[in-house]
Design a protein around this motif. Structure first.
Motif, short mmCIF file in Angstrom:
data_model
loop_
_atom_site.label_atom_id
_atom_site.label_comp_id
_atom_site.label_asym_id
_atom_site.label_seq_id
_atom_site.Cartn_x
_atom_site.Cartn_y
_atom_site.Cartn_z
N THR A 5 0.91 -1.10 0.05
CA THR A 5 0.09 -0.16 -0.14
C THR A 5 0.88 1.30 0.06
O THR A 5 2.11 1.31 -0.28
N HIS A 32 -8.87 1.00 7.94
CA HIS A 32 -8.34 0.46 7.13
C HIS A 32 -8.86 -1.04 6.91
O HIS A 32 -8.71 -1.53 8.07
N VAL A 47 -8.53 -4.04 -2.44
CA VAL A 47 -9.38 -2.62 -2.14
C VAL A 47 -9.38 -2.36 -0.68
O VAL A 47 -9.64 -3.29 0.17
N ASP A 48 -9.00 -1.03 -0.43
CA ASP A 48 -9.29 -0.63 1.07
C ASP A 48 -10.67 -0.23 1.49
O ASP A 48 -10.99 0.81 0.90
N SER A 49 -11.52 -0.76 2.24
CA SER A 49 -12.61 -0.38 2.28
C SER A 49 -13.00 0.30 3.65
O SER A 49 -14.36 0.47 4.22
N THR A 86 -8.18 7.62 4.92
CA THR A 86 -7.63 7.85 3.51
C THR A 86 -7.68 6.46 2.71
O THR A 86 -6.62 5.44 3.42
N THR A 87 -8.18 6.19 1.59
CA THR A 87 -8.03 5.06 0.88
C THR A 87 -6.71 4.78 0.70
O THR A 87 -5.87 5.35 0.23
N ASN A 112 -5.42 1.62 -1.03
CA ASN A 112 -5.54 0.32 -1.96
C ASN A 112 -4.23 -0.33 -1.88
O ASN A 112 -3.08 0.23 -2.21
#
Length: 268
Positions: A30, A193, A210-212, A216-217, A219
């Protein structure tokens, strides 16, 4: 074994999806800034894992080759003696119990408990707390400029052997009750995260984890995996793994229940 009945809600097959890692450079990366906002505060990391064999493999880590300036980064790892270690910048806690069953799913949770030490839970039960080695101070932080890695020990390597799914990070320390709830899949809070690692679509190459989470995303990118399309016919040993639900008895879907298999084939 026995009869499985769904009277309300949904059984969804994608919950059986995971990433299969071998110790030959398979990992997920990431962004560099992931977790930096937590700094020296309390926090929790969790994951569902299996291991293929006894090895010194890293489940999830954020560390460069020298622990940053000596005070940065973390690692959640399986030690060669089948114990689990949670470490921040050279300060660590080992599990009290050796978990030596290969190909068995374990739910592992680790948390920072202020500057008094760490906590480790396995399958919803507190296994160890405090410190095995070192002294924890507010100078030990997550402000490391290296990416968070799943299945790899930062810039070192020490790649993982086994399956990993549902990696979660909370920006606070979970309680014993919350960990038990997380283990039973009833904890209602969305983590900061959340890499579910269930992104597989059979027949389509998927290289993004994918970070769900609510933060703050961040991925992740699948790196060096042999199989990214989830097709078991490829014969590849690493990459997306779609599990199976085997029943010796009856599967009954009642009027208000739903059975879904979005990640593979449903054979009846």
């Amino acid at each position: 074994d026995g009869t499985f009945t769904v009277t309300q809600g949904k059984v969804e097959g994608k919950a059986l999806t995971s990433l299969h890692f071998h110790s030959d450079n398979d990992h997920v990366l990431t962004a560099d800034s992931t977790l930096n906002s937590i700094g020296a505060d309390d926090w929790t990391v969790s994951a569902w894992v299996t291991k293929d064999l006894t090895h010194d493999g890293k489940i999830v880590a954020k560390v460069d080759g020298s622990w940053g300036d000596g005070n940065q980064g973390f690692s959640l790892e399986w030690r060669s003696g089948d114990k689990i270690r949670f470490e921040m910048a050279g300060v660590y806690l080992d599990s009290a119990t050796a978990f030596d069953s290969d190909d068995t799913w374990y739910h592992i949770v680790a948390a920072r408990n202020g500057n008094t030490g760490f906590k480790l839970w396995v399958n919803g039960v507190l296994d160890a707390s405090g410190l095995t080695s070192g002294t924890l101070t507010s100078s030990k932080t997550l402000n490391d400029s290296t990416p968070l890695a799943i299945g790899k020990y930062g810039t070192h390597g020490n790649y993982y052997n086994g399956k990993i799914r549902n990696v979660q990070v909370y920006d606070y320390q979970l309680s014993n009750e919350q960990v038990a709830s997380l283990y039973s899949n009833t904890y209602p809070q969305t983590p900061l995260h959340w890499w579910k690692l269930d992104d597989c679509v059979v027949g389509t190459a998927i290289t993004t984890a994918v970070d769900s989470g609510t933060g703050t995303t961040a991925n992740g990118t699948l790196t060096n995996f042999e199989n990214t399309d989830g097709d078991p016919l490829d014969g590849a040993g690493t990459g997306w793994s779609n599990g199976t639900l085997d029943l010796d008895g009856d599967l009954t879907i009642a009027a208000n229940g739903t059975l879904s298999a979005p990640r593979g084939n449903l054979d009846l």
